[in-house]
Design an enzyme around this catalytic site. Structure first.
Site, PDB file in Angstrom:
ATOM      1  N   TYR A 142       7.890 -16.086  30.661  1.00 28.45           N
ATOM      2  CA  TYR A 142       8.802 -16.884  29.824  1.00 28.45           C
ATOM      3  C   TYR A 142       8.605 -18.345  30.180  1.00 28.45           C
ATOM      4  CZ  TYR A 142      13.241 -18.734  27.961  1.00 28.45           C
ATOM      5  OH  TYR A 142      14.197 -19.461  27.283  1.00 28.45           O
ATOM      6  N   ASP A 237       3.212 -23.082  35.163  1.00 27.70           N
ATOM      7  CA  ASP A 237       4.630 -23.274  34.870  1.00 27.70           C
ATOM      8  C   ASP A 237       5.395 -22.987  36.165  1.00 27.70           C
ATOM      9  OD1 ASP A 237       7.011 -21.963  32.413  1.00 27.70           O
ATOM     10  OD2 ASP A 237       7.251 -23.205  34.206  1.00 27.70           O
ATOM     11  N   LYS A 265      14.680 -26.845  37.131  1.00 25.43           N
ATOM     12  CA  LYS A 265      15.528 -26.230  38.161  1.00 25.43           C
ATOM     13  C   LYS A 265      15.643 -27.065  39.438  1.00 25.43           C
ATOM     14  CE  LYS A 265      14.442 -21.762  36.088  1.00 25.43           C
ATOM     15  NZ  LYS A 265      15.692 -21.290  35.458  1.00 25.43           N
TER      16      LYS A 265
HETATM   17  P1  KE4 Z   1      14.962 -24.216  30.810  1.00 20.38           P
HETATM   18  O1  KE4 Z   1      14.666 -24.773  29.443  1.00 20.38           O
HETATM   19  O2  KE4 Z   1      15.904 -23.015  30.749  1.00 20.38           O
HETATM   20  O3  KE4 Z   1      15.399 -25.289  31.790  1.00 20.38           O
HETATM   21  O4  KE4 Z   1      13.584 -23.678  31.424  1.00 20.38           O
HETATM   22  C1  KE4 Z   1      12.843 -22.732  30.690  1.00 20.38           C
HETATM   23  C2  KE4 Z   1      11.927 -21.989  31.645  1.00 20.38           C
HETATM   24  C3  KE4 Z   1      10.596 -22.338  31.682  1.00 20.38           C
HETATM   25  N1  KE4 Z   1       9.734 -21.720  32.528  1.00 20.38           N
HETATM   26  C4  KE4 Z   1      10.167 -20.743  33.376  1.00 20.38           C
HETATM   27  C5  KE4 Z   1       9.189 -20.090  34.298  1.00 20.38           C
HETATM   28  C6  KE4 Z   1      11.531 -20.354  33.376  1.00 20.38           C
HETATM   29  O5  KE4 Z   1      11.943 -19.363  34.213  1.00 20.38           O
HETATM   30  C7  KE4 Z   1      12.430 -20.983  32.500  1.00 20.38           C
HETATM   31  C8  KE4 Z   1      13.905 -20.598  32.417  1.00 20.38           C
HETATM   32  N2  KE4 Z   1      14.313 -19.551  33.283  1.00 20.38           N
HETATM   33  C9  KE4 Z   1      15.476 -18.814  32.857  1.00 20.38           C
HETATM   34  C10 KE4 Z   1      15.686 -17.656  33.847  1.00 20.38           C
HETATM   35  N3  KE4 Z   1      14.866 -16.545  33.560  1.00 20.38           N
HETATM   36  C11 KE4 Z   1      16.673 -19.695  32.734  1.00 20.38           C
HETATM   37  C12 KE4 Z   1      17.996 -18.966  32.631  1.00 20.38           C
HETATM   38  C13 KE4 Z   1      18.512 -18.964  31.210  1.00 20.38           C
HETATM   39  O6  KE4 Z   1      17.709 -18.804  30.253  1.00 20.38           O
HETATM   40  O7  KE4 Z   1      19.752 -19.094  31.071  1.00 20.38           O
END
Ligand code: KE4
Length: 424
Positions: A142, A237, A265
């Site tokens: 993801y 990523d 994060k």
């Molecule tokens: P954000 O747009 O949520 O800040 O980041 C997206 C993203 C990009 N790349 C990786 C490897 C990620 O894990 C994420 C977002 N992670 C999720 C948890 N699986 C965020 C939690 C959520 O979606 O509420």
């Protein structure tokens, strides 16, 4: 549960699913989401005053633990100087230098407001730099919710039951090729067929959105070689792994260096910060210097920079704290394995450093297909039991557990005791 339920019943009237991010709805474990009132160190309290040991840490950012005094002090001082200027600030220069110092492959970096924005921008830069359109991602990984990447994604999409998302036109995903994590041949096949059209390979160097799946020996190195062979860029990523496994993230941990890296994060210390960076010759393509456009009203926001700078500075200045965290986590996850085995069960525990998860399957989990053999119903039952006993876990099988430097031996032993009581 009364106040959580009342809040949820109110929330669903005004917010889709009652939450501002799907996984928070606790849908895949079939229970009422907890509305968190406050946090401190490794603990959370919900609106009913129930205390939890927190193994989500805001999905990764809170590696130092919640409400760290030095981070709080820096943020408070920044607030007093003003919340947002929409102008260049000294803090952004300091932050960019710090990221470049901590992550050797990053010579130039741009701040944005989320991991999604970081990945979306990095993909655009890769396409602009190579003049090519196609990208390869891995099934189960993801990379945020930008249109072109919602293809066989991980995280909440895995539970959504739809391999892609509604509302994403075929034209947006036509250039997104999917490969199998830990399977270099599945990557090579794409390059043999259309290598000269492939701008980049994007990968989570440790996959943490299909549960935690480690790269097999040689996998990351192989991606580096294939990209070099065909003139494609390698994008790590590191939104989750960045600054988590060690100061230089997964690339520093494994010694494999990408052309571009995306962050989120931890870089924001709990505030909305993402970033993308890499080789100078690539990043110089980004506007206003070059022809790849990207912008953001709150990018590099001074309060967010204060939080991120403070957290990253502590991590840089005390690198030995990673060894302690990772050693503690090694013991903790080994403790989980022992308790599962003692109960005569054969669930899988994947972990690396302070990142890990339990898969409710007896198959080794090394990619999306094997992750999907997990019994999500059993995970839901386990997760609800742990919540009732004050242990706050990701409310979905295909997520991760995050340990912080604030978790105490006592809390980890208590967590193992509750797990043991559940598994027997
Ligand atoms: P954000 O747009 O949520 O800040 O980041 C997206 C993203 C990009 N790349 C990786 C490897 C990620 O894990 C994420 C977002 N992670 C999720 C948890 N699986 C965020 C939690 C959520 O979606 O509420």
């Amino acid at each position: 549960m009364e106040k959580n339920r009342l809040l949820y019943e109110e929330a669903v009237k005004y917010i889709p699913g009652g939450v501002n991010s799907p996984v928070r709805a606790f849908g895949s474990i079939g229970s009422c989401p907890r509305f968190i009132a406050r946090a401190d160190g490794s603990r959370l309290w919900d609106e009913e005053g129930k205390e939890y040991v927190d193994f989500i840490g805001s999905w990764g950012p809170m590696i130092l633990g919640h409400n760290h005094p030095e981070v709080r002090e820096q943020v408070t001082e920044a607030v007093e100087r003003g919340l947002s200027f929409g102008a260049a600030t000294a803090a952004e220069v300091e932050m960019a230098k710090l990221v470049c110092d901590m992550v050797p492959s990053v010579e130039m970096v741009r701040m944005v407001n989320s991991g999604t924005e970081a990945v979306m921008s990095a993909i655009r830069v890769a396409r602009g730099y190579t003049g090519r359109d196609k990208i390869i991602k891995f099934t189960g990984c993801y990379h945020g919710h930008s249109d072109g990447l919602l293809v066989k994604a991980g995280s909440g999409v895995m539970m959504a039951g739809v391999p892609d998302s509604l509302g994403v036109p075929a034209g947006c995903t036509g250039d997104t090729l999917s490969a199998r994590y830990n399977d270099l041949e599945s990557v090579r096949e794409h390059f043999v067929r259309c290598g000269e059209e492939i701008a980049a390979v994007i990968v989570e160097p440790v996959a943490a959105n299909m549960g935690v799946v480690l790269p097999r020996e040689g996998f990351l190195e192989g991606l580096r070689e294939i990209c070099d062979q065909y003139g494609a860029l390698l994008i790590f990523d590191e939104v989750i792994t960045g600054f988590r496994l060690c100061p230089a993230g997964a690339q520093g941990f494994f010694g494999v260096y990408p052309d571009l890296t995306t962050f989120g994060k931890i870089i924001g210390g709990g505030m909305p910060v993402g970033a993308y960076g890499g080789k100078r010759e690539i990043m110089e393509l980004v506007a206003p210097l070059g022809g790849v456009y990207q912008a953001g009203t709150l990018s590099g926001n001074p309060v967010a920079m204060a939080a991120g700078l403070s957290q990253l500075s502590i991590l840089r200045d005390f690198p030995e704290s990673y060894q302690k965290l990772n050693d503690t986590a090694d013991d903790f996850f080994e403790g989980i394995r022992q308790r599962i085995a003692s109960a005569g069960l054969s669930y899988q525990v994947n972990h690396i450093g302070s990142l890990g998860c339990i898969f409710f399957t007896d198959q080794e989990v090394s990619d999306y297909e094997s992750a999907k053999t997990s019994d999500t119903g059993k995970y839901a039952d386990y997760c609800n039991y742990m919540l009732e006993h004050g242990i706050y876990l990701a409310p979905a099988q295909f997520e991760a557990m995050f340990l912080s430097m604030a978790h105490t031996e006592l809390q980890l032993m208590e967590t193992l005791r509750v797990m043991e009581a559940y598994f027997v």
